[in-house]
Design a protein around this motif. Structure first.
Motif, mmCIF file in Angstrom:
data_model
loop_
_atom_site.group_PDB
_atom_site.id
_atom_site.type_symbol
_atom_site.label_atom_id
_atom_site.label_comp_id
_atom_site.label_asym_id
_atom_site.label_seq_id
_atom_site.Cartn_x
_atom_site.Cartn_y
_atom_site.Cartn_z
ATOM 1 N N THR A 69 -0.409 6.555 -37.856
ATOM 2 C CA THR A 69 -0.845 6.283 -39.217
ATOM 3 C C THR A 69 -1.144 4.817 -39.443
ATOM 4 N N ALA A 70 -0.850 3.965 -38.478
ATOM 5 C CA ALA A 70 -1.114 2.542 -38.653
ATOM 6 C C ALA A 70 -2.615 2.291 -38.611
ATOM 7 N N LYS A 71 -3.086 1.485 -39.552
ATOM 8 C CA LYS A 71 -4.506 1.187 -39.581
ATOM 9 C C LYS A 71 -4.778 -0.073 -38.773
ATOM 10 N N GLU A 72 -5.999 -0.201 -38.338
ATOM 11 C CA GLU A 72 -6.398 -1.353 -37.539
ATOM 12 C C GLU A 72 -6.511 -2.566 -38.454
ATOM 13 N N ASN A 73 -5.763 -3.606 -38.134
ATOM 14 C CA ASN A 73 -5.813 -4.837 -38.901
ATOM 15 C C ASN A 73 -6.617 -5.883 -38.149
ATOM 16 N N VAL A 74 -7.317 -6.710 -38.915
ATOM 17 C CA VAL A 74 -8.050 -7.837 -38.360
ATOM 18 C C VAL A 74 -7.227 -9.078 -38.666
ATOM 19 N N HIS A 75 -6.857 -9.820 -37.620
ATOM 20 C CA HIS A 75 -6.024 -11.001 -37.771
ATOM 21 C C HIS A 75 -6.900 -12.240 -37.667
ATOM 22 N N ILE A 76 -6.821 -13.092 -38.693
ATOM 23 C CA ILE A 76 -7.555 -14.345 -38.715
ATOM 24 C C ILE A 76 -6.517 -15.458 -38.668
ATOM 25 N N THR A 99 -10.415 -21.591 -35.457
ATOM 26 C CA THR A 99 -10.155 -20.325 -36.148
ATOM 27 C C THR A 99 -10.429 -19.181 -35.186
ATOM 28 N N THR A 100 -9.469 -18.250 -35.067
ATOM 29 C CA THR A 100 -9.647 -17.093 -34.184
ATOM 30 C C THR A 100 -9.641 -15.812 -35.003
ATOM 31 N N VAL A 101 -10.498 -14.877 -34.609
ATOM 32 C CA VAL A 101 -10.608 -13.571 -35.264
ATOM 33 C C VAL A 101 -10.388 -12.514 -34.193
ATOM 34 N N GLY A 108 -13.165 -25.414 -36.618
ATOM 35 C CA GLY A 108 -12.801 -25.747 -37.982
ATOM 36 C C GLY A 108 -11.964 -24.663 -38.637
ATOM 37 N N ASP A 109 -11.534 -24.949 -39.856
ATOM 38 C CA ASP A 109 -10.733 -23.997 -40.633
ATOM 39 C C ASP A 109 -11.687 -23.096 -41.410
ATOM 40 N N GLN A 110 -11.990 -21.938 -40.858
ATOM 41 C CA GLN A 110 -12.944 -21.008 -41.458
ATOM 42 C C GLN A 110 -12.265 -19.716 -41.916
ATOM 43 N N ARG A 111 -10.960 -19.738 -42.154
ATOM 44 C CA ARG A 111 -10.221 -18.500 -42.442
ATOM 45 C C ARG A 111 -10.748 -17.789 -43.675
ATOM 46 N N LYS A 112 -10.862 -18.476 -44.786
ATOM 47 C CA LYS A 112 -11.320 -17.828 -46.020
ATOM 48 C C LYS A 112 -12.781 -17.441 -45.930
ATOM 49 N N ASN A 113 -13.580 -18.289 -45.291
ATOM 50 C CA ASN A 113 -15.006 -17.976 -45.126
ATOM 51 C C ASN A 113 -15.204 -16.710 -44.301
ATOM 52 N N VAL A 114 -14.460 -16.599 -43.195
ATOM 53 C CA VAL A 114 -14.602 -15.436 -42.309
ATOM 54 C C VAL A 114 -14.137 -14.170 -43.019
ATOM 55 N N SER A 115 -13.019 -14.247 -43.731
ATOM 56 C CA SER A 115 -12.523 -13.048 -44.425
ATOM 57 C C SER A 115 -13.521 -12.594 -45.489
ATOM 58 N N LYS A 161 -10.653 -5.098 -47.524
ATOM 59 C CA LYS A 161 -9.818 -6.250 -47.873
ATOM 60 C C LYS A 161 -8.362 -6.052 -47.442
ATOM 61 N N ASP A 162 -7.852 -4.828 -47.527
ATOM 62 C CA ASP A 162 -6.446 -4.594 -47.179
ATOM 63 C C ASP A 162 -6.217 -4.560 -45.673
ATOM 64 N N GLN A 163 -7.271 -4.611 -44.864
ATOM 65 C CA GLN A 163 -7.140 -4.622 -43.414
ATOM 66 C C GLN A 163 -7.078 -6.030 -42.839
ATOM 67 N N ILE A 164 -7.320 -7.048 -43.659
ATOM 68 C CA ILE A 164 -7.374 -8.427 -43.167
ATOM 69 C C ILE A 164 -6.023 -9.097 -43.366
ATOM 70 N N LYS A 165 -5.527 -9.727 -42.299
ATOM 71 C CA LYS A 165 -4.296 -10.503 -42.338
ATOM 72 C C LYS A 165 -4.657 -11.938 -41.974
ATOM 73 N N ILE A 166 -4.410 -12.874 -42.900
ATOM 74 C CA ILE A 166 -4.704 -14.281 -42.654
ATOM 75 C C ILE A 166 -3.405 -14.992 -42.314
ATOM 76 N N HIS A 167 -3.381 -15.656 -41.150
ATOM 77 C CA HIS A 167 -2.196 -16.367 -40.688
ATOM 78 C C HIS A 167 -2.494 -17.850 -40.650
ATOM 79 N N GLY A 168 -1.448 -18.659 -40.663
ATOM 80 C CA GLY A 168 -1.620 -20.103 -40.509
ATOM 81 C C GLY A 168 -0.857 -20.869 -41.565
ATOM 82 N N PHE A 169 -0.964 -22.150 -41.476
ATOM 83 C CA PHE A 169 -0.254 -23.028 -42.416
ATOM 84 C C PHE A 169 -1.001 -23.060 -43.677
#
Length: 110
Positions: free
Chosen positions: A23-30, A42-44, A84-91, A102-110
């Motif tokens: 039942t776990a959905k595929e998450n995209v980690h940024i 930035t890694t996706v 560069g820091d593209q986390r918000k742009n990529v999401s 939107k609920d599949q995206i997990k943004i990590h970092g400081f």
């Protein structure tokens, strides 16, 4: 004697959702990785395998005016790296392009 019907609460497992792969959905980690000085990367990871990573990378590079590449990792599969820091742009790009929800995206970092 009197029979008492007492329920003992079970221990809560916070990772139970991740263990149940059905039942776990595929998450995209940024994520963001600090390089030297003020430079960052930035890694996706976690995009579906049927997507063309090279075409997504080409659009990301053109949209955000940055350089990047696709790296093949043994454990994680294909990972997109951007300068560069593209986390918000990529999401925002992935959501508006309809690649992920939107609920599949997990943004990590400081």
């Amino acid at each position: 004697m009197v029979d008492l019907d007492i329920q003992i609460p079970a221990a809560f497992d916070p990772f139970a959702e991740a263990k149940d792969s059905g039942t776990a959905k595929e998450n995209v980690h940024i994520r963001i990785q600090q390089r030297n000085g003020k430079k960052s990367l930035t890694t996706v990871q976690g995009l579906r395998k049927e997507f063309s990573y090279e075409k997504i990378l080409k659009d990301l590079k053109k949209e955000f005016c940055c350089n990047g590449n696709v790296v093949q990792d043994k454990e994680l599969g294909k990972v997109i790296q951007l300068q560069g820091d593209q986390r918000k742009n990529v999401s925002h790009f992935l959501i508006t392009a309809g690649l992920v929800k939107k609920d599949q995206i997990k943004i990590h970092g400081f």
